[in-house]
Every structure is written in structure tokens, then in C-alpha cells.
Design a protein around this motif. Sequence first.
Motif, PDB file in Angstrom:
ATOM      1  N   LEU A   1       0.780  -1.226   0.100  1.00 40.20           N
ATOM      2  CA  LEU A   1       0.112  -0.098  -0.048  1.00 40.20           C
ATOM      3  C   LEU A   1       1.003   1.327  -0.046  1.00 40.20           C
ATOM      4  O   LEU A   1       0.761   2.271  -0.820  1.00 40.20           O
ATOM      5  CB  LEU A   1      -0.906   0.090   1.254  1.00 40.20           C
ATOM      6  CG  LEU A   1      -1.895   1.196   1.324  1.00 40.20           C
ATOM      7  CD1 LEU A   1      -2.996   0.983   0.127  1.00 40.20           C
ATOM      8  CD2 LEU A   1      -3.060   0.935   2.603  1.00 40.20           C
ATOM      9  N   SER A   2       1.977   1.161   0.819  1.00 39.75           N
ATOM     10  CA  SER A   2       2.693   2.500   0.822  1.00 39.75           C
ATOM     11  C   SER A   2       3.567   2.611  -0.397  1.00 39.75           C
ATOM     12  O   SER A   2       3.951   3.784  -0.841  1.00 39.75           O
ATOM     13  CB  SER A   2       3.668   2.319   2.083  1.00 39.75           C
ATOM     14  OG  SER A   2       4.477   1.321   1.937  1.00 39.75           O
ATOM     15  N   SER A   3       3.978   1.513  -1.213  1.00 41.60           N
ATOM     16  CA  SER A   3       4.692   1.911  -2.324  1.00 41.60           C
ATOM     17  C   SER A   3       3.708   1.763  -3.906  1.00 41.60           C
ATOM     18  O   SER A   3       4.168   2.053  -4.726  1.00 41.60           O
ATOM     19  CB  SER A   3       5.572   0.598  -2.469  1.00 41.60           C
ATOM     20  OG  SER A   3       4.789  -0.826  -2.770  1.00 41.60           O
ATOM     21  N   MET A   4       2.410   1.925  -3.444  1.00 45.13           N
ATOM     22  CA  MET A   4       1.542   1.792  -4.477  1.00 45.13           C
ATOM     23  C   MET A   4       1.477   3.359  -5.097  1.00 45.13           C
ATOM     24  O   MET A   4       1.104   4.210  -4.346  1.00 45.13           O
ATOM     25  CB  MET A   4       0.153   1.309  -4.313  1.00 45.13           C
ATOM     26  CG  MET A   4      -0.872   1.137  -5.188  1.00 45.13           C
ATOM     27  SD  MET A   4      -2.474   0.303  -4.505  1.00 45.13           S
ATOM     28  CE  MET A   4      -1.955  -1.314  -3.877  1.00 45.13           C
ATOM     29  N   THR A   5       1.181   3.345  -6.359  1.00 44.18           N
ATOM     30  CA  THR A   5       1.213   4.770  -6.992  1.00 44.18           C
ATOM     31  C   THR A   5      -0.449   4.957  -6.906  1.00 44.18           C
ATOM     32  O   THR A   5      -1.274   4.096  -6.765  1.00 44.18           O
ATOM     33  CB  THR A   5       1.676   4.575  -8.488  1.00 44.18           C
ATOM     34  OG1 THR A   5       0.863   3.780  -9.203  1.00 44.18           O
ATOM     35  CG2 THR A   5       3.302   4.271  -8.722  1.00 44.18           C
TER      36      THR A   5
END
Length: 152
Positions: free
Chosen positions: A85-89
Amino acid sequence: MKIKNTVTLLLFLTSFSFFAQNNKTDEKREKIKAFKVSFLTTELELTPTEAEKFWPIYNAYDDRQFELRHLKMKTYLNKLDDDNLSSMTEKESVALLSQMEITDKELFQLKEKYMSNLKKVLSAKKILKLKKSEDDFNRKLLQQYRDKAAKD
């Protein structure tokens, strides 16, 4: 109403823990399904004619609902862990949200079709009794799960 939603959510989430172990999963699912069939048969007091028409409709709905929830939602939940989730664009987030909305719509349309088919086979009173019996079954299953977890 909040308790009902909580129970549904808990059952939904616990189903994922059941399905983490593939071979045991099918076995557990079959046991639960057999228990559910027995429970609903007793609670609904279906006539032989009703049962003959009801069970194919119910089983088709139950299998498709399981497929949508298990296969698709599991994919979504895997993507929603903290690292992903934190690395999702933003674009990936929009796409995932769109996929989730499509699955929700599919579940809703499935439920509408199921209800329409049930109305051809069962009285409104028996359909309401079915809903209550399913809720009772889910509570009973959840209680058994809690009791087992407390023993372990």
C-alpha cells in the motif's frame, strides 16, 4: 445492525485463515458446507419439491459467491498490506479500487439474481427464514471457531 456487519466481516476474514492451507482448506470447506446443508435443511423444513428446486439454486449461488469473495478479495487484500500500500502509485490505487468496486457490483448482481430465482421456488416467509437461518449458522460457526481458539 453493527453486530451483523461485524459477524459478517469476521467470518469473511476467518475464511481467509481457513484457506491459507490449501489441502486442509478444501476439507474444512466441505465439512462446513455439509454442516450448513444439514443446518439449513432442518431449519427451513423444505418440502421434497422445494428442496429439489432450492438446493441447485443455493449451491450455485454459494459457490459463485465464494469464488468472488475468496479469489478476488484475497488478491485485493494481498495488495493492501502495509508494504504494498505504501509503495502503490495513485494510478495503481485507482485501478485496484476500480477492481474492488467491480467485484462488489458482481456480488450485488449475483445476490439479485439469487433472490429472483429463490422467489420462484420459495415463499417470502421461507426466504426470510433462510436469511435468519444463515445468520444463525454463521454465529454458530463463529462461536465454534472462538471456542476452538480459546482451547488452543
